[in-house]
Design a protein around this motif. Structure first.
Motif, mmCIF file in Angstrom:
data_model
loop_
_atom_site.group_PDB
_atom_site.id
_atom_site.type_symbol
_atom_site.label_atom_id
_atom_site.label_comp_id
_atom_site.label_asym_id
_atom_site.label_seq_id
_atom_site.Cartn_x
_atom_site.Cartn_y
_atom_site.Cartn_z
ATOM 1 N N ALA A 221 26.700 -21.285 -5.405
ATOM 2 C CA ALA A 221 27.365 -20.008 -5.142
ATOM 3 C C ALA A 221 27.947 -20.038 -3.727
ATOM 4 C CB ALA A 221 26.388 -18.849 -5.290
ATOM 5 N N GLU A 222 29.199 -19.604 -3.614
ATOM 6 C CA GLU A 222 29.892 -19.648 -2.325
ATOM 7 C C GLU A 222 30.689 -18.362 -2.117
ATOM 8 O OE1 GLU A 222 33.754 -21.975 -1.337
ATOM 9 O OE2 GLU A 222 32.118 -23.353 -0.884
ATOM 10 N N VAL A 223 30.768 -17.906 -0.892
ATOM 11 C CA VAL A 223 31.528 -16.712 -0.546
ATOM 12 C C VAL A 223 33.018 -17.054 -0.472
ATOM 13 C CG1 VAL A 223 31.934 -14.983 1.246
ATOM 14 C CG2 VAL A 223 29.600 -15.711 0.726
ATOM 15 N N ILE A 224 33.853 -16.286 -1.170
ATOM 16 C CA ILE A 224 35.296 -16.521 -1.107
ATOM 17 C C ILE A 224 36.008 -15.426 -0.314
ATOM 18 C CG2 ILE A 224 35.417 -17.886 -3.210
ATOM 19 C CD1 ILE A 224 36.333 -15.450 -4.730
ATOM 20 N N GLU A 225 35.269 -14.408 0.094
ATOM 21 C CA GLU A 225 35.758 -13.378 1.020
ATOM 22 C C GLU A 225 34.540 -12.845 1.745
ATOM 23 O OE1 GLU A 225 36.915 -9.016 0.136
ATOM 24 O OE2 GLU A 225 38.780 -10.144 -0.011
ATOM 25 N N ASP A 226 34.630 -12.684 3.067
ATOM 26 C CA ASP A 226 33.476 -12.241 3.860
ATOM 27 C C ASP A 226 32.671 -11.199 3.097
ATOM 28 O OD1 ASP A 226 34.480 -13.887 5.757
ATOM 29 O OD2 ASP A 226 34.947 -12.342 7.229
ATOM 30 N N ALA A 227 31.355 -11.421 3.027
ATOM 31 C CA ALA A 227 30.522 -10.604 2.135
ATOM 32 C C ALA A 227 29.277 -10.081 2.841
ATOM 33 C CB ALA A 227 30.111 -11.427 0.910
ATOM 34 N N THR A 228 28.830 -8.919 2.370
ATOM 35 C CA THR A 228 27.563 -8.328 2.786
ATOM 36 C C THR A 228 26.646 -8.344 1.567
ATOM 37 O OG1 THR A 228 28.744 -6.843 4.287
ATOM 38 C CG2 THR A 228 26.464 -6.293 3.788
ATOM 39 N N LEU A 229 25.504 -9.023 1.677
ATOM 40 C CA LEU A 229 24.613 -9.197 0.532
ATOM 41 C C LEU A 229 23.225 -8.645 0.820
ATOM 42 C CD1 LEU A 229 25.390 -12.924 -0.450
ATOM 43 C CD2 LEU A 229 26.596 -10.863 -1.147
ATOM 44 N N SER A 230 22.671 -7.951 -0.158
ATOM 45 C CA SER A 230 21.255 -7.585 -0.107
ATOM 46 C C SER A 230 20.452 -8.768 -0.637
ATOM 47 C CB SER A 230 20.984 -6.343 -0.960
ATOM 48 O OG SER A 230 21.601 -5.211 -0.407
ATOM 49 N N ILE A 231 19.398 -9.139 0.076
ATOM 50 C CA ILE A 231 18.593 -10.306 -0.272
ATOM 51 C C ILE A 231 17.265 -9.815 -0.833
ATOM 52 C CG2 ILE A 231 17.752 -12.533 0.513
ATOM 53 C CD1 ILE A 231 20.744 -12.084 0.933
ATOM 54 N N ILE A 232 17.088 -9.964 -2.141
ATOM 55 C CA ILE A 232 15.916 -9.435 -2.836
ATOM 56 C C ILE A 232 14.917 -10.563 -3.094
ATOM 57 C CG2 ILE A 232 15.118 -8.229 -4.906
ATOM 58 C CD1 ILE A 232 18.064 -7.208 -5.176
ATOM 59 N N ASP A 233 13.680 -10.357 -2.708
ATOM 60 C CA ASP A 233 12.653 -11.370 -2.903
ATOM 61 C C ASP A 233 12.389 -11.608 -4.385
ATOM 62 O OD1 ASP A 233 10.366 -12.950 -1.445
ATOM 63 O OD2 ASP A 233 9.400 -11.908 -3.112
ATOM 64 N N ARG A 234 12.276 -12.855 -4.774
ATOM 65 C CA ARG A 234 12.095 -13.205 -6.188
ATOM 66 C C ARG A 234 10.851 -12.552 -6.783
ATOM 67 N NH1 ARG A 234 11.862 -19.227 -9.052
ATOM 68 N NH2 ARG A 234 11.058 -18.482 -11.062
ATOM 69 N N GLN A 235 9.756 -12.569 -6.041
ATOM 70 C CA GLN A 235 8.508 -12.005 -6.572
ATOM 71 C C GLN A 235 8.637 -10.507 -6.830
ATOM 72 O OE1 GLN A 235 5.452 -13.152 -3.780
ATOM 73 N NE2 GLN A 235 5.196 -15.174 -4.709
ATOM 74 N N ASP A 236 9.323 -9.808 -5.930
ATOM 75 C CA ASP A 236 9.528 -8.371 -6.131
ATOM 76 C C ASP A 236 10.403 -8.118 -7.355
ATOM 77 O OD1 ASP A 236 8.052 -7.830 -3.871
ATOM 78 O OD2 ASP A 236 9.793 -7.711 -2.540
ATOM 79 N N PHE A 237 11.425 -8.943 -7.549
ATOM 80 C CA PHE A 237 12.317 -8.805 -8.694
ATOM 81 C C PHE A 237 11.578 -9.080 -10.001
ATOM 82 C CE2 PHE A 237 15.517 -11.033 -11.490
ATOM 83 C CZ PHE A 237 16.140 -9.887 -11.921
ATOM 84 N N GLU A 238 10.786 -10.156 -10.042
ATOM 85 C CA GLU A 238 10.036 -10.497 -11.257
ATOM 86 C C GLU A 238 8.988 -9.430 -11.576
ATOM 87 O OE1 GLU A 238 10.220 -15.353 -11.423
ATOM 88 O OE2 GLU A 238 8.669 -14.423 -10.189
ATOM 89 N N LYS A 239 8.392 -8.872 -10.561
ATOM 90 C CA LYS A 239 7.418 -7.793 -10.773
ATOM 91 C C LYS A 239 8.086 -6.588 -11.415
ATOM 92 C CE LYS A 239 4.062 -4.940 -8.267
ATOM 93 N NZ LYS A 239 3.472 -4.635 -6.931
ATOM 94 N N LEU A 240 9.295 -6.267 -10.950
ATOM 95 C CA LEU A 240 10.041 -5.143 -11.516
ATOM 96 C C LEU A 240 10.433 -5.430 -12.962
ATOM 97 C CD1 LEU A 240 11.377 -2.389 -11.078
ATOM 98 C CD2 LEU A 240 13.406 -3.578 -10.228
#
Length: 350
Positions: A221-240
């Motif tokens: 995965a690569e940015v093709i225009e300057d980006a702002t990303l939320s970084i979500i922890d995998r464990q928190d996502f899997e728990k949800l």
């Protein structure tokens, strides 16, 4: 008619921006400083607020702080307008509760797309339902709200154009949510040739496939225009996912759609003509990255990136774009591709 409050101390920018919004059929209230803006918001509650950061009397941060403390105004979509590009300014604004930011100078399309996106999101959150189905829908909205809260409470990173987010073969430890900007996913063969397999923009999640599969990233995965990303922890996502069936269903649907899109892309590469593949790539970019029907679609994208989407050589892309330009299907100005005739371009897909 939707009401927009524009708070901007620069007379020329305020007048020009207000004119653009009025042409797009918005009711526009304008204020020359933050104090006036807050007073106007209290007098006529707007559907959305656009606010400059650096202003006299009361700056944009002060405006946002006061609005978020007011019960009747705290949920109004809020977009910062700023000429500053330092990371700390964006982070501070997002942490205070801003919904988006636009960096000056900005295009008409960028402005209108940001507004429409935020209004649609606000409408979804406040949508009224039939009384007979209120309870299940409220429960579903509550369940999906948990995902939104997970995104809101996650760290925010800023990625410059061309920066790699993750690489093929790595093990996933994070889920990425695009607050702003554009991202592509791509695969590379043994000879180093790339094929773009996914395009993502504001409101999209990236990197969830490998997490759902429990394996490694099968693409980069690569940015093709300057980006702002939320970084979500995998464990928190899997728990949800384990605790919330509505969130799990949403990502399963996204995964299924991704498989369908990739199958159609491969069939097109195998059997479609070069002109049709290039037209499909342009139409795909238009559908993915513009939500507004005002004016023409325009995007800065390298010919190499466009070739990776169409599955062809860069030289072929350049030649075909030249043909499209001579046929007045598109125009090219300062590197940006502008679609002039959407209907004729779409007709090439038939």
């Amino acid at each position: 008619m939707r009401r927009v409050l524009l708070i901007e101390d620069n007379d020329e920018i305020r007048e020009n921006t207000a004119e653009i919004l009025e042409l797009a059929n918005y009711k526009v209230d304008t204020a020359a400083n933050g104090k006036q803006g807050v007073e106007m918001a209290l007098g006529n509650i707007p559907d959305l607020i656009i606010c400059d950061i650096m202003m006299p009397v009361l700056d944009g941060y002060g405006v946002l702080h006061l609005l978020r403390k007011n019960e009747s105004l705290k949920n109004i979509p809020f977009i910062f307008l700023t000429a500053k590009s330092e990371r700390g300014d964006f982070r501070k604004g997002m942490e205070m509760g801003a919904d988006d930011y636009i960096t000056k100078p900005f295009s008409d399309i960028e402005l209108l797309t940001a507004i429409e996106s935020r209004l649609k999101k606000a409408a979804l959150l406040h949508k009224k339902f039939d009384p007979a189905s209120v309870q299940p829908v409220v429960e579903e909205a509550g369940n999906l709200k948990a995902l939104e809260e997970l995104v809101t409470n996650s760290a925010i990173n800023f990625y410059k154009k061309k920066r790699l987010i993750y690489d093929e073969g790595n093990h996933p430890v994070k889920l990425f949510y695009i607050q702003k900007g554009k991202v592509k996913t791509f695969k590379t063969n043994d000879d180093g040739k790339e094929l773009t397999v996914g395009l993502f923009g504001e409101g999209d999640y990236v990197g969830y496939t490998a997490i759902l599969e429990g394996g490694i990233y099968k693409e980069a995965a690569e940015v093709i225009e300057d980006a702002t990303l939320s970084i979500i922890d995998r464990q928190d996502f899997e728990k949800l996912l384990r605790a919330n069936k509505e969130v799990a269903r949403q990502f399963i649907q996204m995964l299924a759609q991704s498989v369908t899109d990739r199958e159609e892309q491969l069939v097109g590469i195998a059997y479609n003509s070069l002109r049709k593949r290039v037209a499909e790539a342009l139409v795909l970019l238009q559908k993915k990255y513009t939500k507004d029907d005002q004016g023409h679609f325009s995007m800065y994208i390298s010919r190499e990136d466009l070739a990776h989407i169409a599955g062809t050589a860069t030289e072929s892309i350049i030649r075909t774009l030249s043909d499209f330009k001579s046929e007045k299907l598109i125009d090219i100005k300062e590197g940006a591709i502008i679609i002039l005739d959407e209907k004729r371009l779409a007709a090439l897909l038939n």
